[in-house]
Design a protein around this motif. Sequence first.
Motif, PDB file in Angstrom:
ATOM      1  N   HIS A  70      -7.063  -9.504   7.463  1.00  0.00           N
ATOM      2  CA  HIS A  70      -6.718 -10.885   7.130  1.00  0.00           C
ATOM      3  C   HIS A  70      -7.560 -11.821   7.979  1.00  0.00           C
ATOM      4  O   HIS A  70      -7.515 -11.761   9.205  1.00  0.00           O
ATOM      5  CB  HIS A  70      -5.237 -11.176   7.363  1.00  0.00           C
ATOM      6  CG  HIS A  70      -4.791 -12.476   6.755  1.00  0.00           C
ATOM      7  ND1 HIS A  70      -5.334 -13.699   7.125  1.00  0.00           N
ATOM      8  CD2 HIS A  70      -3.884 -12.757   5.791  1.00  0.00           C
ATOM      9  CE1 HIS A  70      -4.769 -14.670   6.428  1.00  0.00           C
ATOM     10  NE2 HIS A  70      -3.888 -14.131   5.611  1.00  0.00           N
ATOM     11  N   SER A 143      -6.285 -12.086   1.460  1.00  0.00           N
ATOM     12  CA  SER A 143      -6.521 -11.045   2.455  1.00  0.00           C
ATOM     13  C   SER A 143      -7.025  -9.821   1.711  1.00  0.00           C
ATOM     14  O   SER A 143      -7.083  -9.813   0.479  1.00  0.00           O
ATOM     15  CB  SER A 143      -5.236 -10.721   3.232  1.00  0.00           C
ATOM     16  OG  SER A 143      -4.260 -10.158   2.361  1.00  0.00           O
ATOM     17  N   LEU A 145      -5.904  -6.347   0.707  1.00  0.00           N
ATOM     18  CA  LEU A 145      -4.727  -5.490   0.631  1.00  0.00           C
ATOM     19  C   LEU A 145      -5.162  -4.036   0.779  1.00  0.00           C
ATOM     20  O   LEU A 145      -6.190  -3.626   0.233  1.00  0.00           O
ATOM     21  CB  LEU A 145      -3.993  -5.670  -0.698  1.00  0.00           C
ATOM     22  CG  LEU A 145      -3.170  -6.951  -0.866  1.00  0.00           C
ATOM     23  CD1 LEU A 145      -4.065  -8.174  -1.049  1.00  0.00           C
ATOM     24  CD2 LEU A 145      -2.228  -6.828  -2.065  1.00  0.00           C
ATOM     25  N   ARG A 147      -4.064   0.107   0.651  1.00  0.00           N
ATOM     26  CA  ARG A 147      -3.111   1.113   0.174  1.00  0.00           C
ATOM     27  C   ARG A 147      -3.549   2.486   0.662  1.00  0.00           C
ATOM     28  O   ARG A 147      -4.662   2.936   0.371  1.00  0.00           O
ATOM     29  CB  ARG A 147      -3.037   1.106  -1.350  1.00  0.00           C
ATOM     30  CG  ARG A 147      -1.904   1.983  -1.926  1.00  0.00           C
ATOM     31  CD  ARG A 147      -1.975   1.961  -3.439  1.00  0.00           C
ATOM     32  NE  ARG A 147      -0.771   2.438  -4.080  1.00  0.00           N
ATOM     33  CZ  ARG A 147      -0.728   3.507  -4.894  1.00  0.00           C
ATOM     34  NH1 ARG A 147      -1.822   4.200  -5.141  1.00  0.00           N
ATOM     35  NH2 ARG A 147       0.400   3.860  -5.461  1.00  0.00           N
ATOM     36  N   VAL A 154       1.581   0.361   0.821  1.00  0.00           N
ATOM     37  CA  VAL A 154       0.706  -0.817   0.872  1.00  0.00           C
ATOM     38  C   VAL A 154       0.964  -1.610   2.154  1.00  0.00           C
ATOM     39  O   VAL A 154       2.122  -1.886   2.508  1.00  0.00           O
ATOM     40  CB  VAL A 154       0.936  -1.724  -0.357  1.00  0.00           C
ATOM     41  CG1 VAL A 154       0.207  -3.067  -0.188  1.00  0.00           C
ATOM     42  CG2 VAL A 154       0.469  -1.022  -1.628  1.00  0.00           C
ATOM     43  N   HIS A 155      -0.116  -1.963   2.830  1.00  0.00           N
ATOM     44  CA  HIS A 155      -0.092  -2.867   3.991  1.00  0.00           C
ATOM     45  C   HIS A 155      -0.716  -4.179   3.537  1.00  0.00           C
ATOM     46  O   HIS A 155      -1.847  -4.195   3.055  1.00  0.00           O
ATOM     47  CB  HIS A 155      -0.895  -2.241   5.137  1.00  0.00           C
ATOM     48  CG  HIS A 155      -1.087  -3.132   6.322  1.00  0.00           C
ATOM     49  ND1 HIS A 155      -0.483  -2.893   7.546  1.00  0.00           N
ATOM     50  CD2 HIS A 155      -1.847  -4.258   6.503  1.00  0.00           C
ATOM     51  CE1 HIS A 155      -0.850  -3.829   8.403  1.00  0.00           C
ATOM     52  NE2 HIS A 155      -1.679  -4.669   7.789  1.00  0.00           N
ATOM     53  N   VAL A 156       0.037  -5.288   3.689  1.00  0.00           N
ATOM     54  CA  VAL A 156      -0.466  -6.576   3.186  1.00  0.00           C
ATOM     55  C   VAL A 156      -0.110  -7.699   4.153  1.00  0.00           C
ATOM     56  O   VAL A 156       0.977  -7.711   4.737  1.00  0.00           O
ATOM     57  CB  VAL A 156       0.084  -6.879   1.768  1.00  0.00           C
ATOM     58  CG1 VAL A 156       1.600  -6.903   1.749  1.00  0.00           C
ATOM     59  CG2 VAL A 156      -0.477  -8.189   1.235  1.00  0.00           C
ATOM     60  N   ASP A 157      -1.051  -8.606   4.335  1.00  0.00           N
ATOM     61  CA  ASP A 157      -0.853  -9.779   5.184  1.00  0.00           C
ATOM     62  C   ASP A 157      -0.854 -11.029   4.317  1.00  0.00           C
ATOM     63  O   ASP A 157      -1.888 -11.382   3.736  1.00  0.00           O
ATOM     64  CB  ASP A 157      -1.983  -9.895   6.206  1.00  0.00           C
ATOM     65  CG  ASP A 157      -2.049  -8.694   7.136  1.00  0.00           C
ATOM     66  OD1 ASP A 157      -1.007  -8.100   7.414  1.00  0.00           O
ATOM     67  OD2 ASP A 157      -3.166  -8.359   7.573  1.00  0.00           O
ATOM     68  N   THR A 159      -0.690 -12.361   1.509  1.00  0.00           N
ATOM     69  CA  THR A 159      -0.933 -12.469   0.061  1.00  0.00           C
ATOM     70  C   THR A 159       0.338 -12.192  -0.733  1.00  0.00           C
ATOM     71  O   THR A 159       0.643 -12.887  -1.703  1.00  0.00           O
ATOM     72  CB  THR A 159      -2.055 -11.513  -0.371  1.00  0.00           C
ATOM     73  OG1 THR A 159      -3.209 -11.771   0.426  1.00  0.00           O
ATOM     74  CG2 THR A 159      -2.389 -11.696  -1.834  1.00  0.00           C
ATOM     75  N   VAL A 215       6.121  -1.488   0.550  1.00  0.00           N
ATOM     76  CA  VAL A 215       5.167  -2.544   0.892  1.00  0.00           C
ATOM     77  C   VAL A 215       5.519  -3.061   2.278  1.00  0.00           C
ATOM     78  O   VAL A 215       6.647  -3.510   2.517  1.00  0.00           O
ATOM     79  CB  VAL A 215       5.192  -3.704  -0.120  1.00  0.00           C
ATOM     80  CG1 VAL A 215       4.306  -4.855   0.361  1.00  0.00           C
ATOM     81  CG2 VAL A 215       4.723  -3.222  -1.491  1.00  0.00           C
ATOM     82  N   ALA A 217       4.937  -5.971   4.601  1.00  0.00           N
ATOM     83  CA  ALA A 217       4.465  -7.355   4.550  1.00  0.00           C
ATOM     84  C   ALA A 217       4.478  -7.945   5.952  1.00  0.00           C
ATOM     85  O   ALA A 217       5.438  -7.768   6.712  1.00  0.00           O
ATOM     86  CB  ALA A 217       5.344  -8.175   3.608  1.00  0.00           C
TER      87      ALA A 217
END
Length: 253
Positions: A70, A143, A145, A147, A154-157, A159, A215, A217
């Motif tokens: 990110h 960012s 994403l 997986r 899933v690792h997500v910042d 979004t 997920v 987040a």
Amino acid sequence: MKKLAETFWNIRGVHRVAGVLDIGTHMSLVKRGNGRFVIVDGCDPDDAQREAMLSLTGGGELVDAVVHVHPFHTLHVEATQRFFPGATLYGTARHRQKAPTLPWSGIPVEEWGEDHPLADVFDLSVPDGVGFVTDDESVHVASVLVRDRQSRIVHVDDTLNVMAAPGFLRPLLPQSSLRMHPMLSRALIPAAGAADAYAAWARGLAARWADTPVVCAAHSAVRDLSVGGFAREMEAALDKVAGTLSRHRARYG
């Protein structure tokens, strides 16, 4: 540090807005097929988390790479590098601008193709139709994403968001389903087709990653999903921003 699968661990960290409200942040550890590790993002782990992380990774010697995904999550980049000085370091163009003395490797992560350096571990996705770094630096919508191919987590910042109550209220109140970032309207590129591009990206991701079980987040929570839940919640999240996309189309086409 929470083990979510045989190959995936997530660490929840503290990130306070105005020094008061803790909206949280995170980092993840992913185990490769060769038994070594890749770190995604960085945070400020507490003593117990730090000890667990170093124990798992042989004091950091088993970490092959650290990847920051990110562009606006920059506070813990240098500290994470000190934990894992022997790891190959990857990041976005903005990470390189903010920490130019660190030993960045290769091209910025947002420019990676399918044959990227961590392709044996991760599938990646960058949202279409929005600026990756906008002129307004308070807008943190885009960012990369990530997986994990083995666990499908899933690792997500930023979004994708999961709304969760803070502090002692968290166990008492249900967390939300997946949501698009609330500043989406300010991140959409001011040009014809941007709203359609964003919608197509979201629907494509919902289909490709439909079997995602979890997920993680950044500023909220870990979202456990039922079978097919990722696809359903992505479609529902897209429906909730239909007005935003329609207004953009009306103005720009």
